[in-house]
Design a protein around this motif. Sequence first.
Motif, short mmCIF file in Angstrom:
data_model
loop_
_atom_site.label_atom_id
_atom_site.label_comp_id
_atom_site.label_asym_id
_atom_site.label_seq_id
_atom_site.Cartn_x
_atom_site.Cartn_y
_atom_site.Cartn_z
N GLY A 1 -3.60 9.84 3.68
CA GLY A 1 -4.24 11.04 3.36
C GLY A 1 -5.34 11.74 2.35
N ARG A 2 -4.12 11.09 1.81
CA ARG A 2 -4.06 11.86 -0.18
C ARG A 2 -4.92 10.82 -0.88
NH1 ARG A 2 0.27 17.07 -1.03
NH2 ARG A 2 -0.17 18.00 1.21
N THR A 3 -3.74 10.27 -1.91
CA THR A 3 -3.91 9.28 -2.34
C THR A 3 -4.38 7.95 -1.58
OG1 THR A 3 -1.77 8.92 -3.44
CG2 THR A 3 -3.34 10.45 -4.26
N PHE A 4 -3.61 7.69 -0.56
CA PHE A 4 -3.60 6.12 0.25
C PHE A 4 -3.53 6.55 2.22
CE2 PHE A 4 0.38 7.02 -1.13
CZ PHE A 4 1.22 7.03 0.44
N ASP A 5 -4.18 6.14 2.39
CA ASP A 5 -4.18 6.28 3.68
C ASP A 5 -2.51 4.44 4.13
OD1 ASP A 5 -5.61 8.24 4.01
OD2 ASP A 5 -6.56 7.69 5.89
N ALA A 6 -2.17 4.50 5.24
CA ALA A 6 -0.97 3.35 5.73
C ALA A 6 -1.43 2.67 6.65
CB ALA A 6 0.37 3.91 5.51
N ILE A 7 -1.64 1.28 6.60
CA ILE A 7 -1.86 0.82 8.03
C ILE A 7 -0.35 0.22 8.46
CG2 ILE A 7 -3.30 -1.12 9.15
CD1 ILE A 7 -5.47 -1.18 7.42
N ASP A 8 -0.35 0.24 9.38
CA ASP A 8 1.39 0.59 10.27
C ASP A 8 1.19 -0.78 11.15
OD1 ASP A 8 3.66 1.49 10.38
OD2 ASP A 8 3.61 1.46 12.69
N VAL A 9 1.49 -1.83 10.82
CA VAL A 9 1.91 -3.14 12.29
C VAL A 9 3.17 -3.30 12.25
CG1 VAL A 9 -0.24 -3.89 11.20
CG2 VAL A 9 2.17 -5.18 9.95
N PRO A 10 4.21 -4.07 13.32
CA PRO A 10 5.03 -5.24 13.36
C PRO A 10 5.79 -5.42 11.76
CG PRO A 10 4.07 -5.25 15.46
CD PRO A 10 3.09 -4.82 14.54
N GLU A 11 6.82 -5.89 12.21
CA GLU A 11 7.41 -6.79 10.66
C GLU A 11 6.53 -8.22 11.06
OE1 GLU A 11 11.93 -8.13 10.58
OE2 GLU A 11 11.36 -6.89 9.02
N THR A 12 7.16 -8.46 12.28
CA THR A 12 6.52 -10.12 12.23
C THR A 12 5.35 -9.87 12.02
OG1 THR A 12 6.50 -9.54 14.58
CG2 THR A 12 8.67 -10.31 13.62
N ALA A 13 4.39 -9.13 12.49
CA ALA A 13 2.86 -9.60 12.66
C ALA A 13 2.63 -9.05 10.95
CB ALA A 13 2.32 -8.67 12.93
N GLY A 14 3.44 -8.20 10.39
CA GLY A 14 3.40 -7.67 8.90
C GLY A 14 3.20 -9.27 8.18
N PHE A 15 4.41 -9.70 8.22
CA PHE A 15 4.75 -11.21 6.70
C PHE A 15 3.85 -12.68 7.24
CE2 PHE A 15 8.57 -9.04 6.73
CZ PHE A 15 8.69 -9.03 5.16
N LEU A 16 3.27 -12.51 8.57
CA LEU A 16 2.14 -13.07 9.19
C LEU A 16 0.75 -13.28 8.75
CD1 LEU A 16 1.58 -15.73 11.17
CD2 LEU A 16 0.87 -14.53 12.70
N ALA A 17 0.71 -11.74 8.53
CA ALA A 17 -0.94 -11.01 7.91
C ALA A 17 -1.10 -11.40 6.11
CB ALA A 17 -1.21 -9.67 8.27
N LEU A 18 0.46 -11.19 5.62
CA LEU A 18 0.64 -11.59 4.30
C LEU A 18 0.19 -13.16 3.88
CD1 LEU A 18 3.69 -9.19 3.26
CD2 LEU A 18 1.55 -8.81 2.45
N ALA A 19 0.63 -14.10 4.50
CA ALA A 19 0.72 -15.48 4.77
C ALA A 19 -1.01 -15.44 4.40
CB ALA A 19 1.74 -15.74 5.34
N ARG A 20 -1.13 -14.85 5.10
CA ARG A 20 -2.90 -15.13 5.25
C ARG A 20 -3.72 -14.85 4.38
NH1 ARG A 20 -5.49 -16.91 9.97
NH2 ARG A 20 -7.86 -16.33 10.23
#
Length: 235
Positions: free
Chosen positions: A114-133
């Motif tokens: 909430g200061r210099t950044f926010d963070a979107i939090d997701v499950p690891e499996t979804a996160g790596f799938l999203a990174l590839a996409r």
Amino acid sequence: MVAGVENVVEETIGVTSAVTSSVTSPPQIPKQRGEALLDAAVRYAEERHWDVFPGTWLEVDEGRQRCSCGDAGCAAPGAHHAREDWANQATGSATAARRLWSKQPTASILLPTGRTFDAIDVPETAGFLALARMERMELTLGPVTCTPDRRMQFFVLPGAAAKVPDLVRKLGWPPASLDLDAFGEGSYVAAPPTRFGGRGAVQWACRPTAANRWLPDAEELISPLAYACGREGRR
């Protein structure tokens, strides 16, 4: 893990070295991965201009690791705030950060959102799938962490926490149907090389570099993240 995502894991996450110890030696807290916590905290404040504050730490009690908070059932041992006024303790001064961690060198490194950044939090499996996409879409990413409790946190511009629910709805997803959250003002994330008890250390899936100093807006990443979370949720 889905095909293709393994390559992302290999490229972005280093392999954690095995730690061995003598049977006759006294119990030891595993060393933090990579650089010392004090050095990392100072670097985050000095190089990234992120606010930092020290959290709890790990102790050894009768041969077992425990959180300094004293709660035997602590959900995030050694990786949560130690004081209720943590928001006031957070500092963007490298000098102040060095002083804070000099008092307790094994304290976890926590970054207020909430200061210099926010963070979107997701499950690891979804996160790596999203990174590839995202890579295929040639999207510009900010730093991304991977935690020992199998979560990934994508750093985005402040304000994401307020916008994410509506952004998800516009994509056709009821927010409650996705395992996706956003941390903004009043929250924080743990930074590498903070450890979660014996489960391991927080790592960078995408390290902070000069190339990702300018963070993306949540709108740029929400589509692949929501898609990945929706896909994982149907499994």
